[in-house]
Design a protein around this motif. Structure first.
Motif, PDB file in Angstrom:
ATOM      1  N   ARG A  40      23.587  65.454 -42.888  1.00  0.00           N
ATOM      2  CA  ARG A  40      24.321  64.184 -42.980  1.00  0.00           C
ATOM      3  C   ARG A  40      23.391  63.046 -43.399  1.00  0.00           C
ATOM      4  N   THR A  41      22.216  62.986 -42.802  1.00  0.00           N
ATOM      5  CA  THR A  41      21.266  61.906 -43.082  1.00  0.00           C
ATOM      6  C   THR A  41      20.784  61.966 -44.527  1.00  0.00           C
ATOM      7  N   ALA A  43      22.247  63.399 -47.087  1.00  0.00           N
ATOM      8  CA  ALA A  43      23.354  63.116 -48.008  1.00  0.00           C
ATOM      9  C   ALA A  43      23.710  61.629 -48.026  1.00  0.00           C
ATOM     10  N   LYS A  44      23.821  61.036 -46.840  1.00  0.00           N
ATOM     11  CA  LYS A  44      24.239  59.640 -46.749  1.00  0.00           C
ATOM     12  C   LYS A  44      23.222  58.684 -47.359  1.00  0.00           C
ATOM     13  N   LEU A  45      21.935  58.941 -47.104  1.00  0.00           N
ATOM     14  CA  LEU A  45      20.886  58.030 -47.567  1.00  0.00           C
ATOM     15  C   LEU A  45      20.179  58.502 -48.844  1.00  0.00           C
ATOM     16  N   ARG A  46      20.596  59.657 -49.341  1.00  0.00           N
ATOM     17  CA  ARG A  46      20.008  60.253 -50.550  1.00  0.00           C
ATOM     18  C   ARG A  46      18.487  60.393 -50.425  1.00  0.00           C
TER      19      ARG A  46
END
Length: 175
Positions: A40-41, A43-46
């Motif tokens: 998740r981290t 993906a969310k923050l690239r």
């Protein structure tokens, strides 16, 4: 300041590495204890760099590695015996206990590789599908969970010095 993910099963390990990395002023660390949190981290923050141990609360870091985006580099910090169990050629490994200087040099090198897109290639989509089909077959035929099927494929691959995709192909051909 470059953001990276630091992921270990134990919070004390996350804190120790985060403190060492952030003390330089070059890195800002986000700590995670599960593979789901890392995914998740990232993906969310690239983000494109993960420093981790051998396993997390929900799966091995080797399994996590193949679920991360292609741009993501991984540094596994673990005892030598555990590093030897990791067969993924694209994971960079650093034996623990590790000195601060070695840790920083390794993370800097990986950060540079990730920035210049020189991270080693991972499994192709075809190989991922082969592994998924073999796991599904093992789950159906032998009553394994997904994690057990994946570990069985990994162990068999390591025992025979074969790539995971080749072992999956053999399993599928056998049935």
């Amino acid at each position: 300041m470059r953001q990276i993910v630091v992921a270990f099963e134990r919070q004390s390990n996350c804190d120790r590495l985060r403190e060492a990395l952030e003390s330089t002023g070059e890195f800002s660390c986000l700590t995670c204890r599960s593979a789901a949190q890392v995914k998740r981290t990232v993906a969310k923050l690239r983000l494109d760099l993960v420093v981790c141990g051998f396993k997390l609360t929900d799966e091995s870091c080797e399994t996590l590695y193949f679920d991360l985006p292609q741009r993501c580099a991984m540094l596994m910090v673990a005892p030598q015996a555990q590093l030897e169990l990791c067969a993924a050629p694209g994971i960079f490994k650093l034996p623990a206990p590790v000195g601060r200087g070695s840790l920083l040099a390794s993370v800097r090198m990986l950060a540079q590789l990730a920035q210049t897109s020189q991270v080693p290639a991972r499994r192709s989509q075809e190989e991922k599908e082969l592994v998924a089909r073999a796991k599904a077959l093992l789950m159906e035929q032998d009553g394994m969970t997904e994690a057990e099927a994946h570990r069985w494929l990994q162990k068999r691959s390591m025992d025979h010095g074969a790539r995971l995709a080749d072992t999956a192909r053999q399993v599928l051909e056998k049935f």
